[in-house]
Design an enzyme around this catalytic site. Structure first.
Site, PDB file in Angstrom:
ATOM      1  N   LYS A  81       2.003   8.676 -15.548  1.00 47.93           N
ATOM      2  CA  LYS A  81       2.410   7.302 -15.885  1.00 47.93           C
ATOM      3  C   LYS A  81       1.933   6.375 -14.783  1.00 47.93           C
ATOM      4  CE  LYS A  81       5.454   4.325 -17.881  1.00 47.93           C
ATOM      5  NZ  LYS A  81       4.301   3.458 -18.077  1.00 47.93           N
ATOM      6  N   LYS A 105       6.406   7.781  -6.356  1.00 47.01           N
ATOM      7  CA  LYS A 105       7.472   6.897  -6.867  1.00 47.01           C
ATOM      8  C   LYS A 105       8.323   7.631  -7.899  1.00 47.01           C
ATOM      9  CE  LYS A 105       4.868   2.684  -6.484  1.00 47.01           C
ATOM     10  NZ  LYS A 105       4.471   1.386  -6.972  1.00 47.01           N
ATOM     11  N   LYS A 117      -2.991   6.266 -12.912  1.00 49.97           N
ATOM     12  CA  LYS A 117      -3.344   4.857 -12.662  1.00 49.97           C
ATOM     13  C   LYS A 117      -4.706   4.573 -13.266  1.00 49.97           C
ATOM     14  CE  LYS A 117      -1.621   1.199 -10.569  1.00 49.97           C
ATOM     15  NZ  LYS A 117      -0.219   0.852 -10.303  1.00 49.97           N
ATOM     16  N   THR A 201      10.318  -4.832 -11.261  1.00 47.67           N
ATOM     17  CA  THR A 201       9.809  -4.516  -9.919  1.00 47.67           C
ATOM     18  C   THR A 201      10.531  -5.391  -8.902  1.00 47.67           C
ATOM     19  OG1 THR A 201       7.691  -3.935 -10.885  1.00 47.67           O
ATOM     20  CG2 THR A 201       7.709  -4.365  -8.508  1.00 47.67           C
ATOM     21  N   ASN A 232       3.690 -11.255 -10.676  1.00 46.66           N
ATOM     22  CA  ASN A 232       4.866 -10.645 -11.309  1.00 46.66           C
ATOM     23  C   ASN A 232       5.884 -10.192 -10.254  1.00 46.66           C
ATOM     24  OD1 ASN A 232       6.176  -7.861 -12.109  1.00 46.66           O
ATOM     25  ND2 ASN A 232       5.966  -9.049 -13.979  1.00 46.66           N
ATOM     26  N   SER A 359       9.944   0.924 -16.881  1.00 50.60           N
ATOM     27  CA  SER A 359       8.910   1.403 -17.810  1.00 50.60           C
ATOM     28  C   SER A 359       9.377   2.700 -18.451  1.00 50.60           C
ATOM     29  CB  SER A 359       7.595   1.653 -17.066  1.00 50.60           C
ATOM     30  OG  SER A 359       6.784   0.509 -17.116  1.00 50.60           O
TER      31      SER A 359
HETATM   32  P1  NAD Z   1      -0.049 -10.093 -10.202  1.00 46.88           P
HETATM   33  O1  NAD Z   1      -1.424 -10.019 -10.688  1.00 46.88           O
HETATM   34  O2  NAD Z   1       1.008 -10.556 -11.130  1.00 46.88           O
HETATM   35  O3  NAD Z   1       0.006 -11.027  -8.899  1.00 46.88           O
HETATM   36  C1  NAD Z   1      -0.782 -10.768  -7.770  1.00 46.88           C
HETATM   37  C2  NAD Z   1      -0.526 -11.875  -6.752  1.00 46.88           C
HETATM   38  O4  NAD Z   1      -1.243 -11.540  -5.566  1.00 46.88           O
HETATM   39  C3  NAD Z   1      -1.026 -13.253  -7.207  1.00 46.88           C
HETATM   40  O5  NAD Z   1      -0.188 -14.274  -6.719  1.00 46.88           O
HETATM   41  C4  NAD Z   1      -2.407 -13.336  -6.539  1.00 46.88           C
HETATM   42  O6  NAD Z   1      -2.837 -14.681  -6.323  1.00 46.88           O
HETATM   43  C5  NAD Z   1      -2.102 -12.632  -5.221  1.00 46.88           C
HETATM   44  N1  NAD Z   1      -3.315 -12.139  -4.575  1.00 46.88           N
HETATM   45  C6  NAD Z   1      -4.374 -11.527  -5.159  1.00 46.88           C
HETATM   46  N2  NAD Z   1      -5.327 -11.277  -4.229  1.00 46.88           N
HETATM   47  C7  NAD Z   1      -4.826 -11.735  -3.037  1.00 46.88           C
HETATM   48  C8  NAD Z   1      -5.317 -11.774  -1.719  1.00 46.88           C
HETATM   49  N3  NAD Z   1      -6.545 -11.303  -1.419  1.00 46.88           N
HETATM   50  N4  NAD Z   1      -4.526 -12.304  -0.750  1.00 46.88           N
HETATM   51  C9  NAD Z   1      -3.294 -12.818  -1.047  1.00 46.88           C
HETATM   52  N5  NAD Z   1      -2.784 -12.809  -2.286  1.00 46.88           N
HETATM   53  C10 NAD Z   1      -3.540 -12.274  -3.265  1.00 46.88           C
HETATM   54  O7  NAD Z   1       0.280  -8.633  -9.621  1.00 46.88           O
HETATM   55  P2  NAD Z   1       1.706  -7.953  -9.447  1.00 46.88           P
HETATM   56  O8  NAD Z   1       1.976  -7.158 -10.666  1.00 46.88           O
HETATM   57  O9  NAD Z   1       2.674  -8.930  -8.940  1.00 46.88           O
HETATM   58  O10 NAD Z   1       1.360  -6.896  -8.310  1.00 46.88           O
HETATM   59  C11 NAD Z   1       1.398  -7.241  -6.933  1.00 46.88           C
HETATM   60  C12 NAD Z   1       1.521  -5.950  -6.135  1.00 46.88           C
HETATM   61  O11 NAD Z   1       2.716  -5.270  -6.550  1.00 46.88           O
HETATM   62  C13 NAD Z   1       0.381  -4.949  -6.338  1.00 46.88           C
HETATM   63  O12 NAD Z   1       0.153  -4.235  -5.153  1.00 46.88           O
HETATM   64  C14 NAD Z   1       0.937  -4.038  -7.409  1.00 46.88           C
HETATM   65  O13 NAD Z   1       0.294  -2.771  -7.417  1.00 46.88           O
HETATM   66  C15 NAD Z   1       2.378  -3.966  -6.961  1.00 46.88           C
HETATM   67  N6  NAD Z   1       3.286  -3.496  -7.997  1.00 46.88           N
HETATM   68  C16 NAD Z   1       3.448  -4.212  -9.148  1.00 46.88           C
HETATM   69  C17 NAD Z   1       4.311  -3.722 -10.115  1.00 46.88           C
HETATM   70  C18 NAD Z   1       4.571  -4.460 -11.401  1.00 46.88           C
HETATM   71  O14 NAD Z   1       5.412  -3.996 -12.186  1.00 46.88           O
HETATM   72  N7  NAD Z   1       3.949  -5.578 -11.649  1.00 46.88           N
HETATM   73  C19 NAD Z   1       4.999  -2.519  -9.907  1.00 46.88           C
HETATM   74  C20 NAD Z   1       4.837  -1.853  -8.715  1.00 46.88           C
HETATM   75  C21 NAD Z   1       3.959  -2.345  -7.761  1.00 46.88           C
END
Ligand code: NAD
Length: 425
Positions: A81, A105, A117, A201, A232, A359
């Site tokens: 997953k 996780k 992934k 998250t 997110n 999820s």
């Molecule tokens: P997202 O696409 O919704 O948002 C990403 C954010 O990071 C945006 O604000 C973007 O502008 C910013 N960003 C992108 N590149 C950047 C950079 N070089 N410098 C600074 N900011 C930057 O993504 P998300 O889902 O919020 O995921 C963010 C992190 O959280 C990732 O590492 C992701 O793997 C992790 N994560 C997300 C989830 C989930 O359910 N969405 C779950 C576990 C982990």
């Protein structure tokens, strides 16, 4: 000049190779737990890795070929997953590392899954809605043989959202000739999504912050919080911290950062951000992401991308607690520096596990065709996260290791045991 720059970028990438860093900690965790070397040999890489080429007809009539990946780290515990990332800097090694983190996780929050992934090298910010739909459907056709509700279940990640999950679910259902909501999670509610998935998250991170603050005697009321990334994970986290009475003094996106020592208007920023988590472009007075990370604060939450806290800036981090909402934001060298400086790190594999937990709830609801209320989801998530946090914290205390190593020890144990019982090792 260009050649020199390229070489130094390559050196930087090699030094901050997330797969290598993960393998180092997995090895240490297995050693601490007393497992033989062959367990490490099995778990250091995904058991399955598919690379695909996806031809997409662009709006101007040309055909562009995109590269995509799907990694399945280990399926001893159950189906794999993990999310799908759309980003220009996606690499095979990054996807492999992300799949290993998903396994950890799932072990930490005790879900019946292994880690997987996916990723596509693309920049969705420069693609139209229809191009994105064609790419999403093309990716599902390309990986359809190795995924499915009982094999490998995708979800959203950076720059993918519930609309993309909906297209992917529809494409899989056509191939499968069944309506298959359990193929993917993070769907819109009307297609079998779960209440609370969008904020899961951030909710999980909030619970970890609350528990970590208790351990460090920090009152959340009035605590100064800095959040890197406003997508997110980051935007909802900023909102929950604000609602809990904390002062969110800094936030950022890929283009810059906003800082106000008196606290930012999070509701306004949430309202103005776009679907890619961009909001700073609307403001003139911005600071850089580098400056943001070094702000004077109580709690720092990296919620964007990898390798943001390194040996170069770890000495300048002023937070008392670093809670990793993003995957892999802190290098191993930086982990050592922060730990030596007495800064409590709540590692990614624990802090961001709320997403995969809900999820899992979504998948369970799809499988039984019976749907829960938001309160039920939140209550269940709260229990899972508090238990996981305390388990990792106590492991760190009793085994005298840092929180990252403790989390890896907790996360890898179930997988290693499942491999042993199956007779694989
Ligand atoms: P997202 O696409 O919704 O948002 C990403 C954010 O990071 C945006 O604000 C973007 O502008 C910013 N960003 C992108 N590149 C950047 C950079 N070089 N410098 C600074 N900011 C930057 O993504 P998300 O889902 O919020 O995921 C963010 C992190 O959280 C990732 O590492 C992701 O793997 C992790 N994560 C997300 C989830 C989930 O359910 N969405 C779950 C576990 C982990």
């Amino acid at each position: 000049m260009v050649a020199d720059k390229h070489t130094s970028e390559e050196k930087h990438e090699e030094k901050h190779d997330v797969l290598k860093a993960t393998q180092v900690v997995i090895h240490r965790a297995l050693e601490k737990l007393g497992y033989p070397e062959e367990v490490y040999e099995l778990l250091k890489e995904p058991i399955r890795m598919l690379t695909v080429k996806i031809p997409v007809r662009m709006d101007d009539g040309t055909v562009k070929i995109f590269t995509g990946y799907r990694a399945q780290h280990n399926d001893a515990v159950g189906p794999t997953k993990g999310g799908i990332r759309f980003h220009p800097s996606v690499t095979e090694r990054e996807v492999k590392a992300l799949s290993i983190w998903m396994s950890l996780k799932c072990g930490i929050v005790d879900l019946p899954y292994g880690g997987g992934k996916g990723g596509i090298v693309c920049d969705p910010r420069n693609m139209s809605f229809r191009e994105l739909e064609r790419l999403s459907r093309g990716y599902v056709r390309a990986i359809s043989q190795i995924v499915g509700p009982t094999k490998d279940i995708p979800a959203p990640d950076v720059f993918t959202n519930s609309q993309i999950m909906a297209w992917m679910m529809d494409e899989y259902s056509r191939i499968d000739e069944f309506n298959s909501p359990g193929f993917i999670t993070g769907k819109p509610l009307v297609l079998g999504g779960s209440h609370g998935r969008e904020t899961a998250t951030a909710k999980g991170v909030t619970i970890c912050i609350r528990e970590a603050a208790k351990k460090r005697g920090i009152d959340l009321e009035g605590a100064r919080v800095v959040v890197q990334g406003f997508g997110n994970a980051g935007s909802f986290l900023a909102k929950f911290m604000h609602d809990a009475g904390a002062k969110v003094i800094g936030i950022s996106d890929a283009y810059g950062a906003l800082y106000d020592p008196n606290g930012l208007d999070i509701d306004y920023l949430l309202d103005r951000r776009d679907s890619f988590g961009t909001v700073t472009k609307l403001f003139k007075n911005t600071i850089t992401n580098k400056e943001l990370l070094e702000l004077e604060c109580d709690i720092l939450v990296p919620a964007a991308i990898e390798n943001q806290i390194t040996e170069e800036n770890a000495h300048n981090i002023k937070a008392k607690i670093v809670v990793e909402a993003a995957n892999g934001p802190t290098t191993l060298e930086a982990t050592e520096i922060l730990t030596k400086r007495g800064i409590l790190i709540v590692p990614d594999v624990l802090a961001s596990a709320g997403g995969v937990t809900v999820s899992y709830f979504e998948w369970v609801q799809n499988n039984q065709g019976y749907y829960w209320t938001e309160e039920e989801v939140e209550e269940k998530l709260e229990k899972v996260m508090v238990k996981a946090f305390n388990n990792v914290y106590e492991t760190a205390q009793t085994r005298r290791v840092d929180m990252r190593l403790a989390a890896y020890m907790v996360g890898v144990r179930k997988m290693a045991e499942a491999c042993r019982f199956r007779g694989w090792i």
